[in-house]
Scaffold this active site. Structure first.
Site, PDB file in Angstrom:
ATOM      1  CG  ASP A   9      -1.901   1.069   1.090  1.00  0.00           C
ATOM      2  OD1 ASP A   9      -2.743   1.666   0.030  1.00  0.00           O
ATOM      3  OD2 ASP A   9      -1.870   1.962   2.615  1.00  0.00           O
ATOM      4  CB  SER A  10       0.270   4.986  -0.286  1.00  0.00           C
ATOM      5  OG  SER A  10      -0.955   4.807   0.393  1.00  0.00           O
ATOM      6  CB  CYS A  72      -3.234  -0.130  -2.621  1.00  0.00           C
ATOM      7  SG  CYS A  72      -3.160   1.039  -3.117  1.00  0.00           S
ATOM      8  CD  GLU A 147      -0.101   6.894   5.773  1.00  0.00           C
ATOM      9  OE1 GLU A 147       1.059   7.481   6.705  1.00  0.00           O
ATOM     10  OE2 GLU A 147      -0.807   5.917   5.230  1.00  0.00           O
ATOM     11  CB  CYS A 179      -9.111   3.633   0.158  1.00  0.00           C
ATOM     12  SG  CYS A 179      -7.743   5.121   0.673  1.00  0.00           S
ATOM     13  CG  HIS A 181      -5.234   5.031   3.966  1.00  0.00           C
ATOM     14  ND1 HIS A 181      -4.936   4.666   2.791  1.00  0.00           N
ATOM     15  CD2 HIS A 181      -4.132   5.180   4.109  1.00  0.00           C
ATOM     16  CE1 HIS A 181      -3.483   4.716   2.964  1.00  0.00           C
ATOM     17  NE2 HIS A 181      -3.288   5.544   4.620  1.00  0.00           N
TER      18      HIS A 181
HETATM   19  N1  DGL Z   1      -4.930   3.116   0.899  1.00  0.00           N
HETATM   20  C1  DGL Z   1      -4.688   2.817  -1.024  1.00  0.00           C
HETATM   21  C2  DGL Z   1      -6.508   2.648  -1.891  1.00  0.00           C
HETATM   22  O1  DGL Z   1      -6.655   1.742  -1.243  1.00  0.00           O
HETATM   23  C3  DGL Z   1      -4.013   4.127  -1.767  1.00  0.00           C
HETATM   24  C4  DGL Z   1      -4.866   5.296  -1.202  1.00  0.00           C
HETATM   25  C5  DGL Z   1      -3.376   6.833  -1.044  1.00  0.00           C
HETATM   26  O2  DGL Z   1      -2.616   6.899  -0.909  1.00  0.00           O
HETATM   27  O3  DGL Z   1      -4.162   7.636  -1.669  1.00  0.00           O
HETATM   28  O4  DGL Z   1      -6.113   3.464  -2.554  1.00  0.00           O
END
Ligand code: DGL
Length: 267
Positions: A9-10, A72, A147, A179, A181
């Protein structure tokens, strides 16, 4: 061959997927990569997201993973083919798993701008549930605020109110957290949404799909996550990542800094 799962993931978002998998399957040997040097992915152009996906999946392949879990949605929406080309092993994604979990006809999707622009969620849900109404909402502020660490900040609450309002006006009866997150915001979402609206976390479907790789889940053995077989890696700020991960994982992980990008040959 002994399974070794590779998650990426990011940032901390993919931990919501890792957690679902560990809750269902116990101590699964896993490598996690948080590309914190390049978070957020979801505000970037598709071509850039595809290059990033190629690089992180190649790194996971070099670690010897036997299954890649795209933890992600943004790369899942825009670069699933890239991941499959690089992985050299099976790739599991979130979007199909989410569509399979939808049970209602008026479906909201919260996701990054890149994921929403790709139309991947709409296509996947409409293909599986013809006649459903899908309402997608891009949430550019969420990932940077998550974050930043304070999951109940005023800024996050205001952003959540703004993003949920169109979905409430459209009378959706379920909302997909598109997402990884966003499951970190469930307590905030629950404060802002009526109980009748179902929140869908695609990671639950992914953990179930992994039964095919890991076998059926055993009896849960511990009331805390078993992290001993997981390695945690980031591309920037290992301490900050460990701090943010601790409340979610229930213990502080030890996190290693990795350098993924090739050094610039011109310098
Ligand atoms: N958590 C990721 C997702 O599911 C990436 C979110 C991001 O870095 O913008 O899209």
């Amino acid at each position: 061959m002994k399974p070794l799962l590779g998650f990426f993931d990011s940032g901390v978002g993919g931990l919501t997927v890792l957690k679902r998998v560990l809750e269902r399957h116990g101590a699964v040997p896993s490598v996690y990569l948080g590309d914190t040097a390049r978070v957020p992915y979801g505000n970037r152009a598709p071509a850039e997201i595809r290059l990033i996906a190629a690089e992180v999946v190649a790194w996971l392949r070099d670690q010897g993973v036997t299954t890649v879990v795209m933890a992600c949605n943004t790369t899942n929406a825009l670069a699933r083919d890239v991941a499959e080309g690089q992985a050299g092993c099976p790739v599991i994604g979130l979007i199909g798993a989410a569509a399979a979990m939808v049970e209602t006809r008026r479906v909201g999707v919260l996701a990054t701008p890149a994921t929403v622009n790709s139309g991947a969620y709409r296509a996947s849900i409409e293909a599986l549930h013809p006649g459903s109404v899908v309402m997608e909402q891009a949430c550019p502020a969420f990932v940077p605020l998550i974050e930043a660490g304070d999951l109940f900040s005023d800024d996050l609450r205001r952003a959540a109110q703004d993003y949920l309002e169109p979905l409430l006006s459209a009378s959706v009866d379920s909302i997909v957290m598109g997402c990884t997150h966003y499951p970190l915001l469930v307590p905030l979402f629950r404060q802002l949404l009526p109980d009748s609206i179902q929140l869908i976390d695609p990671a639950i479907g992914v953990a179930q799909q992994l039964d095919a790789v890991l076998g059926p889940p055993g009896t849960p053995m511990a009331d805390c996550l078993q992290l001993e077989a997981c390695s945690f890696n980031v591309t920037a700020d290992p301490d900050g990542f460990a701090n943010r991960a601790t409340p979610w994982l229930g213990e502080r992980p030890s996190v290693v800094h990795q350098r993924l990008q090739q050094p610039d040959r011109d310098h």
